[in-house]
Structures are given as structure tokens and as C-alpha cells.
Design an enzyme around this catalytic site. Structure first.
Site, PDB file in Angstrom:
ATOM      1  N   ARG A 143      -7.565  -5.120  -3.360  1.00 59.03           N
ATOM      2  CA  ARG A 143      -7.170  -5.933  -2.860  1.00 59.03           C
ATOM      3  C   ARG A 143      -7.698  -7.378  -2.711  1.00 59.03           C
ATOM      4  O   ARG A 143      -8.191  -8.017  -1.607  1.00 59.03           O
ATOM      5  CB  ARG A 143      -7.290  -5.582  -1.281  1.00 59.03           C
ATOM      6  CG  ARG A 143      -5.650  -4.392  -1.059  1.00 59.03           C
ATOM      7  CD  ARG A 143      -4.417  -4.751  -0.369  1.00 59.03           C
ATOM      8  NE  ARG A 143      -3.993  -3.363  -0.611  1.00 59.03           N
ATOM      9  CZ  ARG A 143      -3.570  -2.470  -1.639  1.00 59.03           C
ATOM     10  NH1 ARG A 143      -3.757  -2.716  -2.657  1.00 59.03           N
ATOM     11  NH2 ARG A 143      -2.966  -1.411  -0.213  1.00 59.03           N
ATOM     12  N   SER A 155      -0.894  -2.488   5.645  1.00 60.77           N
ATOM     13  CA  SER A 155      -2.468  -1.989   6.228  1.00 60.77           C
ATOM     14  C   SER A 155      -2.817  -2.921   6.662  1.00 60.77           C
ATOM     15  O   SER A 155      -2.759  -3.775   6.016  1.00 60.77           O
ATOM     16  CB  SER A 155      -3.083  -1.798   5.320  1.00 60.77           C
ATOM     17  OG  SER A 155      -2.294  -0.342   4.547  1.00 60.77           O
ATOM     18  N   GLU A 182      -7.982  -6.185   5.765  1.00 58.87           N
ATOM     19  CA  GLU A 182      -6.740  -6.793   4.627  1.00 58.87           C
ATOM     20  C   GLU A 182      -6.303  -7.868   4.633  1.00 58.87           C
ATOM     21  O   GLU A 182      -6.520  -8.742   3.960  1.00 58.87           O
ATOM     22  CB  GLU A 182      -5.833  -4.936   3.721  1.00 58.87           C
ATOM     23  CG  GLU A 182      -5.620  -5.707   2.929  1.00 58.87           C
ATOM     24  CD  GLU A 182      -4.120  -4.916   2.871  1.00 58.87           C
ATOM     25  OE1 GLU A 182      -2.891  -5.019   2.593  1.00 58.87           O
ATOM     26  OE2 GLU A 182      -4.690  -3.843   2.587  1.00 58.87           O
TER      27      GLU A 182
HETATM   28  N1  EPU Z   1      -4.288   9.384   7.051  1.00 57.85           N
HETATM   29  C1  EPU Z   1      -4.110   9.866   8.123  1.00 57.85           C
HETATM   30  N2  EPU Z   1      -3.413   9.256   9.034  1.00 57.85           N
HETATM   31  C2  EPU Z   1      -2.983   8.060   9.382  1.00 57.85           C
HETATM   32  C3  EPU Z   1      -2.982   7.317   7.915  1.00 57.85           C
HETATM   33  C4  EPU Z   1      -2.839   8.007   7.065  1.00 57.85           C
HETATM   34  O1  EPU Z   1      -4.745  10.766   8.259  1.00 57.85           O
HETATM   35  O2  EPU Z   1      -2.296   7.913  10.486  1.00 57.85           O
HETATM   36  C5  EPU Z   1      -4.459   9.919   5.542  1.00 57.85           C
HETATM   37  C6  EPU Z   1      -3.566  11.004   5.127  1.00 57.85           C
HETATM   38  O3  EPU Z   1      -3.063  11.544   5.571  1.00 57.85           O
HETATM   39  C7  EPU Z   1      -3.420  10.481   3.095  1.00 57.85           C
HETATM   40  C8  EPU Z   1      -4.539   9.191   3.508  1.00 57.85           C
HETATM   41  O4  EPU Z   1      -5.288   9.139   4.743  1.00 57.85           O
HETATM   42  O5  EPU Z   1      -4.719  12.123   3.469  1.00 57.85           O
HETATM   43  C9  EPU Z   1      -4.383   8.059   3.149  1.00 57.85           C
HETATM   44  O6  EPU Z   1      -2.642   8.063   3.405  1.00 57.85           O
HETATM   45  P1  EPU Z   1      -1.677   6.919   2.741  1.00 57.85           P
HETATM   46  O7  EPU Z   1      -1.115   7.621   1.479  1.00 57.85           O
HETATM   47  O8  EPU Z   1      -0.785   6.888   3.515  1.00 57.85           O
HETATM   48  O9  EPU Z   1      -2.065   5.015   2.047  1.00 57.85           O
HETATM   49  P2  EPU Z   1      -3.178   4.301   2.799  1.00 57.85           P
HETATM   50  O10 EPU Z   1      -4.623   5.187   1.989  1.00 57.85           O
HETATM   51  O11 EPU Z   1      -3.175   4.425   4.459  1.00 57.85           O
HETATM   52  C10 EPU Z   1      -2.668   3.394   0.784  1.00 57.85           C
HETATM   53  C11 EPU Z   1      -2.468   1.193   1.174  1.00 57.85           C
HETATM   54  C12 EPU Z   1      -0.767   1.019   0.769  1.00 57.85           C
HETATM   55  C13 EPU Z   1      -0.354   1.945   0.259  1.00 57.85           C
HETATM   56  C14 EPU Z   1      -0.631   3.301  -0.379  1.00 57.85           C
HETATM   57  C15 EPU Z   1       0.396   3.995  -0.790  1.00 57.85           C
HETATM   58  C16 EPU Z   1      -5.255   0.193   1.598  1.00 57.85           C
HETATM   59  C17 EPU Z   1      -5.781  -1.068   2.096  1.00 57.85           C
HETATM   60  N3  EPU Z   1      -3.538   0.940   1.795  1.00 57.85           N
HETATM   61  O12 EPU Z   1      -2.527   2.977   2.389  1.00 57.85           O
HETATM   62  O13 EPU Z   1      -0.713   0.216   0.748  1.00 57.85           O
HETATM   63  O14 EPU Z   1       1.538   1.734   0.787  1.00 57.85           O
HETATM   64  O15 EPU Z   1      -2.010   3.897   0.387  1.00 57.85           O
HETATM   65  O16 EPU Z   1      -0.654   4.096  -1.962  1.00 57.85           O
HETATM   66  O17 EPU Z   1      -5.369   0.192   0.235  1.00 57.85           O
HETATM   67  C18 EPU Z   1      -1.187  -2.213   2.399  1.00 57.85           C
HETATM   68  O18 EPU Z   1      -1.737  -2.768   1.269  1.00 57.85           O
HETATM   69  O19 EPU Z   1      -0.505  -2.971   3.446  1.00 57.85           O
HETATM   70  C19 EPU Z   1      -0.218  -1.231   2.161  1.00 57.85           C
HETATM   71  C20 EPU Z   1       0.533  -0.374   2.923  1.00 57.85           C
END
Ligand code: EPU
Length: 339
Positions: A164, A239, A334
């Protein structure tokens, strides 16, 4: 070219918060853009480029010139048997551009389907999802220097891409506007990235054993739609925070206290799922007036209707402080704060 004073930006940010710009102009060509830059220099104004408005929070009104670019077009600049180099103008909608690449059977961007925003803003924060980042396919970024109006081409290496991050958010912040991006995409032997857990499960649930790039895109769309709110229905900017990367030593300390903490080892340390931290701290689904934390993804802050940018900002401050005190981990935003 029409310069409007005291212009409402409510329809130009996906959070849907009210904010005024002292001046607003829409540039439909390079000539318009250069005229607008001249106006800005003569008046010595701050400038803010509005792309899809998907990565900014207006904490206050904007004291300066808000410039909405409308530079459209997609062209093939080079190809060989295996790859095609596609140049897209900065104001092409990101998701629509990906849909176009899929209709041509060009692979590489399918995992990034449905990310809000425009092509020209994708390199700034090196957008990413489901194991793929924009930097993986970008070969060149075409930019104009705000001071001189001169054109400059940045190669992939010169963009200093990171998680990012890019040179446009750091060393060269506010110095260039990105007008076009060139991507190297596969024409055959597509390298599918389905390793990211949820994609594989989604494909299996659909009974798809030999997915195409379109199948992967469809899976990503379904996953995103199930977790992430549509900005057209509920204001948000994806995010709000980055997933923090902490040192291995610190990780050992924290995991001992929180053994179920979701984490991913990386080259530079251990990446922690900020959504997990925020959920564990009890913020998921919380609402304060119209500012809230999304009930399906705690990393996403939302505007339920009439929240101000300041209210959303204040909520993010409280979350940062709470995560600091509960986990001793510092969250970084972000989204760009426009103050
Ligand atoms: N999780 C929780 N609670 C929540 C949300 C997530 O426990 O409320 C846990 C999930 O269970 C999972 C882990 O956190 O084990 C990761 O969650 P998720 O796969 O939804 O991805 P993320 O890390 O929360 C990142 C990106 C997203 C992207 C997704 C999928 C960042 C800041 N965000 O989110 O990007 O869509 O991975 O690759 O890196 C964005 O940047 O705007 C964005 C949406």
C-alpha cells in the site's frame, strides 16, 4: 474549462461526507489539465486530484483547487506471443478496465476485481487484494509534474512500490499527477493466483475445477460483495487501516498473550490482521451517530448517512488508541486524510 467556487465534494468521495472545495474544476484533456495547473500556480493554491474519490476522507473543507480528471482511453502499446502491454488512461474506472481485460482474455488483474477507484490512483497506494498487487503487472506510469507541467515516465522500479505504498505517497507526494498506466498482461498460460484461501473455497463451492481468469474474477467479486459494503449504498473507503507489520520479537510477545491472533509471516516481520484486532477489541458493528465500524469487516469504517469526516476521523483515533492499549500495536491509516 469551468472553474467553480465553493464546490460541494459530497458526490466525489466514496465516504459520501460533506466537504467544500474553494475551487473545483474538471479537466477533460491535457490542455485543460495544463490550464488548471497554471491557474493553480497563479493563485498559489493547494491542489487535490480527485479520481474515484475512493481513498480519501475529508476531515475538513479543502482550502484549494480540487481537480477532477476525465482522461479516458485504453490502447495496446506492444504485444508478443505471450504478453500484451496495455496502456489505460488514468480516469478509466478500475473495475470496468479489468472487465475489459477479461473480455480480451488478458490475465493478471482478475484478483483485483471490484476494487473501487480509477486506474490513475491504483499505483499511488499500490492497491492489492487476494495475493495480488497492482505492482505485479504495472510496467510504466505516465505522470505530469505539477510545477512545470512536464511529462515523466516512471518505470516499475522507479515507483518504489511496497505494501500500500509508492513513491507517489512518499518522496514525491503532491508533486505529480498520474495520467496513464501501462500493464503487462498474459495472453495465454495465465498464472492463476487462487492460493488465497477464500478464492479456492469459493471456486470449489461452485464446482469449478479448472478455473478461467473470468471464474477467478467472479469468485473475487462474490467474496468482496459478501464482506465489503458497496459505497453506492453505504459510504466507505475499503480498508481504513493497513495490516500492521511487527518485528518477530514483538510478535512472540503478543502471540503469547493472544494465541488466536491472525498473522502472516512476511520478509520484514509478521503481518497482523488488523480486522481481527479491531473485532477482538469489541469495535465490530459499533455505531456512533452515523459513523461506524462495518458489521462484516472490522477494518472498514462506514458512513451510515450523515456522518462528518471529523466524526469518522475521531472514531479512527479512538480505535487506534484502543488497539495500542490492548495489544501494544500501532495501527496506521490506509486512507488519505484531507485536513
Ligand atoms: N478478520 C477478523 N475480523 C474482521 C475482519 C477480518 O477476524 O472483522 C480476520 C479474518 O477472519 C481473516 C483475516 O482477518 O482471518 C484477514 O481478513 P480478510 O481476508 O478479510 O482481509 P484483510 O486483511 O482484512 C486485506 C486488504 C483488503 C483486501 C483483503 C483480501 C489491507 C489493509 N486490506 O484485508 O483490501 O480486499 O485483504 O485480500 O491489506 C483495501 O485495501 O481497501 C481492501 C479492501
Amino acid at each position: 474549462m469551468n472553474i467553480i467556487e465553493n464546490f460541494s465534494l459530497k458526490l466525489y468521495n466514496t465516504f459520501g461526507v460533506e466537504a467544500k472545495a474553494d475551487y473545483f474544476v474538471e479537466a477533460n484533456s491535457f490542455t485543460d489539465l495544463k490550464k488548471a495547473l497554471l491557474f493553480r500556480r497563479q493563485k498559489n493554491l493547494e491542489i487535490l486530484f480527485i479520481g474515484g474519490g475512493s481513498n480519501m476522507l475529508f476531515v475538513n473543507d479543502f482550502k484549494g483547487l480540487a481537480l477532477k480528471l476525465n482522461l479516458k482511453g485504453i490502447e495496446i502499446v506492444k504485444e508478443d506471443d505471450d504478453f500484451v502491454w496495455v496502456k489505460a488512461q488514468g480516469s478509466e474506472n478500475w473495475h470496468q478496465f479489468i472487465q475489459w481485460t477479461l473480455t480480451q482474455d488478458y490475465g493478471g488483474l482478475e484478483n483485483l476485481s471490484l476494487i473501487p477507484g480509477n486506474v490513475g490512483t491504483a499505483p499511488i497506494q499500490n492497491i492489492g487484494a487476494y495475493g495480488v498487487e497492482a505492482k505485479d503487472t504495472i510496467t510504466e506510469v505516465q505522470a505530469l509534474a505539477l510545477e512545470t507541467g512536464d511529462e515523466r515516465i516512471f518505470t516499475n522500479e522507479e515507483c518504489h512500490f511496497g505494501y500500500r505504498e509508492s513513491i507517489f505517497k512518499n518522496e514525491l507526494r503532491g508533486q505529480y499527477v498520474l495520467v496513464a498506466v501501462t500493464f503487462k498482461l498474459s495472453k495465454r498460460n495465465h498464472q492463476l493466483k487462487t492460493g488465497y484461501g477464500a478464492i479456492q473455497q469459493e471456486l470449489e463451492a461452485e464446482g469449478i475445477l479448472h478455473p478461467t481468469i473470468q471464474d477467478v474474477s467472479n469468485a473475487v467479486i462474490r467474496i468482496r460483495e459478501s464482506k465489503l459494503p458497496d459505497p453506492a449504498q453505504i459510504g466507505n473507503s475499503g480498508s481504513f487501516f493497513k495490516n500492521p507489520v511487527i518485528s518477530k520479537e514483538k510478535f512472540e510477545e503478543v502471540i503469547a498473550q493472544h494465541p488466536t491472533m491472525v498473522n502472516y509471516p512476511t520478509e520484514n516481520g509478521v503481518k497482523i490482521a488488523a480486522g481481527w484486532l479491531i473485532e477482538q477489541a469489541g469495535w465490530k458493528g459499533k455505531r456512533f451517530g452515523d459513523a461506524g465500524v462495518h458489521d462484516k469487516q472490522a477494518l472498514v469504517l462506514v458512513n451510515h448517512g450523515k456522518a462528518t469526516g471529523k466524526e469518522i476521523y475521531d472514531l479512527s483515533e479512538q480505535i487506534i488508541q484502543d488497539i495500542q492499549s490492548k495489544f501494544n500495536i500501532t495501527l496506521e491509516r490506509e486512507v488519505n486524510m484531507i485536513k
